[in-house]
Scaffold this active site. Structure first.
Site, PDB file in Angstrom:
ATOM      1  N   GLU A 168      63.665  39.430  -1.321  1.00  0.00           N
ATOM      2  CA  GLU A 168      63.565  38.433  -0.319  1.00  0.00           C
ATOM      3  C   GLU A 168      65.152  37.852  -0.025  1.00  0.00           C
ATOM      4  OE1 GLU A 168      60.465  35.342  -0.724  1.00  0.00           O
ATOM      5  OE2 GLU A 168      58.926  36.913  -0.175  1.00  0.00           O
ATOM      6  N   GLU A 376      54.417  42.032  -2.560  1.00  0.00           N
ATOM      7  CA  GLU A 376      53.688  40.665  -2.795  1.00  0.00           C
ATOM      8  C   GLU A 376      52.928  40.456  -1.506  1.00  0.00           C
ATOM      9  OE1 GLU A 376      56.293  37.141  -3.175  1.00  0.00           O
ATOM     10  OE2 GLU A 376      57.659  38.224  -4.533  1.00  0.00           O
TER      11      GLU A 376
HETATM   12  C1  BG6 Z   1      57.763  34.679  -2.026  1.00  0.00           C
HETATM   13  C2  BG6 Z   1      58.403  34.954  -3.452  1.00  0.00           C
HETATM   14  O1  BG6 Z   1      58.581  33.825  -1.306  1.00  0.00           O
HETATM   15  O2  BG6 Z   1      56.603  33.986  -2.124  1.00  0.00           O
HETATM   16  C3  BG6 Z   1      57.483  34.312  -4.771  1.00  0.00           C
HETATM   17  O3  BG6 Z   1      59.297  36.022  -3.713  1.00  0.00           O
HETATM   18  C4  BG6 Z   1      56.743  33.151  -4.291  1.00  0.00           C
HETATM   19  O4  BG6 Z   1      58.749  34.287  -5.975  1.00  0.00           O
HETATM   20  C5  BG6 Z   1      55.789  33.544  -3.193  1.00  0.00           C
HETATM   21  O5  BG6 Z   1      56.251  32.397  -5.250  1.00  0.00           O
HETATM   22  C6  BG6 Z   1      54.890  32.257  -2.701  1.00  0.00           C
HETATM   23  O6  BG6 Z   1      55.918  31.474  -2.308  1.00  0.00           O
HETATM   24  P1  BG6 Z   1      55.540  29.694  -2.738  1.00  0.00           P
HETATM   25  O7  BG6 Z   1      56.452  28.952  -2.110  1.00  0.00           O
HETATM   26  O8  BG6 Z   1      54.093  29.380  -2.350  1.00  0.00           O
HETATM   27  O9  BG6 Z   1      55.822  29.696  -4.352  1.00  0.00           O
END
Ligand code: BG6
Length: 476
Positions: A168, A376
């Protein structure tokens, strides 16, 4: 299911994490601080001042965690390597003990036939390089990052088949240099585009080195893509949606794949005096960095409308539709984000939109013609640990089920999707939201102020995903 294609036999049913969010052991075995270890010390930046100093102690409990994965039948585990464990100063001595931790983790995964997917960089540049030359703002980082990557490439070439270069880039750059919500805590558009350009060069440089080393695996970046919808069919709102795609998606993905800035964005940056400096060789390097797949981190879609030039008060660009959508985000003349009345929201106000995942993949496939690895996707929610140790996270099952259905539909549409990593495997530290925002199949008993015994508990979603994997996605 007769009208849907089956998931490919070798589909990577996986799950993911990142070093800073799970490992802990901040300064153990030679590791030094990363920019996150320092940033979280600034009062007010994170929920209840939470830090990753201990996180969920994966550094000491990786065997237990991998065993849980094996019992569940997980096929792939995506994790990141902490640069500051391997080269604590970023550009100095190599720390053998740091490498040994990842040797052990990778061997443990392979023992159970779990495919390791290794992220080289998940936001944790060594603090030493931030102090020495301002991290991503110096071109020296290109060489240092490539040296770090090369050490890992050589060490794990025969063990690792999937590599993620930068996680990201769009998020760590915009939150780091536009919104001062991530390190290095800056609000400066000019510096942001300069650092972004350098990060692109570094990304291309490691992929180029990967080719030169004739590595056996595949490599690509993970991009946080929140596809844009227009508020309605009003032509200027449609144009605003085009603008948002150009500025918040094509700006990154076009450069990864084609090595070129989208012309619309480049022209705008030039006009505004925000264009980064191109040095001789930059164009060639960017073009030499074409990935094997597009890594997709998908959480939600974003809806926009036109933002007229006289729109006072606007000025913050949105970042991928993922973070900060609750703010009145926009750029005068380009777009402004608005609510989408057709979708539900999570406890943290993120849109829940499984069709958006299908749209994201369709757009990536048509524009870039690359296979897609979903690196993800998941639901951040409050979970309740019952007295008998169970966690009934039916909302998470529901979320994942709908997104997996969308993947199957997209495969049926003709898109090449090679795997799906949920976010996250165990519960972990949400960068800014502490430990209460949970994503895992495995509950970890701790909170912001009390790390308790960090005991692991299987949630209902753990057993549900086991079945999904067993049946290769036939039983959802
Ligand atoms: C993504 C990241 O942005 O989203 C993760 O790669 C992150 O590291 C995930 O934890 C969820 O975001 P958040 O802000 O809910 O932790």
């Amino acid at each position: 299911h007769t009208h849907y294609d089956a998931f490919p036999k070798d589909f990577l049913w996986g799950s993911a994490s990142a070093a800073y969010q799970v490992e802990g052991a901040m300064e153990e075995d030679g590791k030094k601080k990363s920019v996150w270890d320092k940033f979280v010390q600034i009062p007010g930046k994170t929920f209840k001042g939470s830090t990753g100093e201990v996180a969920v102690d994966h550094y000491h409990r990786y065997k237990e965690d991998v065993k849980l994965m094996a019992e569940q039948g997980l096929r792939a585990y995506r994790f990141s390597i902490a640069w500051s464990r391997i080269i604590p100063d970023g550009d100095g001595e190599v720390n053998e003990k740091g490498l040994q931790f990842y040797d052990n983790l990778i061997d443990e995964l392979l023992k159970y036939d779990i495919e390791p997917i290794v992220t080289l960089y998940h936001w944790d540049i060594p603090q030493a390089l931030q102090d020495k030359y301002m991290g991503w703002e110096s071109r020296q980082v290109i060489e240092d990052f490539t040296r770090y990557a090369e050490i890992l490439f050589k060490r794990y070439n025969n063990k690792v088949n999937y590599w993620v270069s930068l996680n990201e880039q769009n998020i760590f750059i915009t939150l780091g240099y536009r919104m001062a919500a991530h390190p290095p805590n800056v609000k400066d558009e000019k510096r942001m585009y300069a650092a972004n350009h350098i990060a692109h060069l570094a990304n291309a440089s490691v992929i180029k080195r990967f080719r030169e080393l004739d590595m056996q695996g595949k490599i690509g970046p993970s991009f946080a893509y929140g596809p844009t919808y227009a508020l309605n069919s009003q032509p200027l709102n449609q144009l605003a949606a085009e603008n948002n795609e150009a500025f918040n998606a094509h700006l990154w993905m076009d450069i990864y794949v084609r090595g070129e800035y989208p012309s619309v964005v480049w022209k705008y940056l030039k006009t505004q005096g925000l264009a980064p400096e191109f040095e001789p060789g930059d164009s060639e390097l960017l073009k030499a960095g074409k990935p094997d797949f597009m890594g997709l981190n998908y959480y939600q879609t974003i809806t926009v409308e036109a933002n007229h030039l006289d729109g006072v008060g606007a000025g913050k660009m949105n970042t991928s539709g993922k973070k900060g959508t609750s703010e009145a985000n926009g750029v005068p003349g380009l777009y402004k984000s608005v609510e989408n009345e057709f979708v539900e929201k999570t406890d943290w106000d993120w849109n829940i939109d499984s069709t958006g995942l299908r749209i994201a993949m369709r757009r990536i496939a048509s524009r870039y013609q690359l296979p897609i690895l979903i690196t993800e996707n998941g639901l951040g929610a409050y979970d309740d640990l019952e007295e008998d140790g169970s966690i009934h996270d039916l909302y998470r099952i529901d979320y994942l089920k709908n997104h997996i259905k969308a993947i199957q539909e997209t495969i049926t549409d003709g898109v090449n999707v090679i795997g799906y990593c949920t976010w996250s495997y165990t519960d972990l530290l949400s960068w800014l939201n502490g430990y209460q925002k949970r994503y895992g199949f495995v509950y970890v008993d701790r909170d912001e102020l009390d790390k308790k015994e960090l005991k692991r508990y299987k949630k209902d979603s753990y057993f549900w995903y086991k079945k999904v994997i067993e049946t290769n996605g036939e039983v959802l």
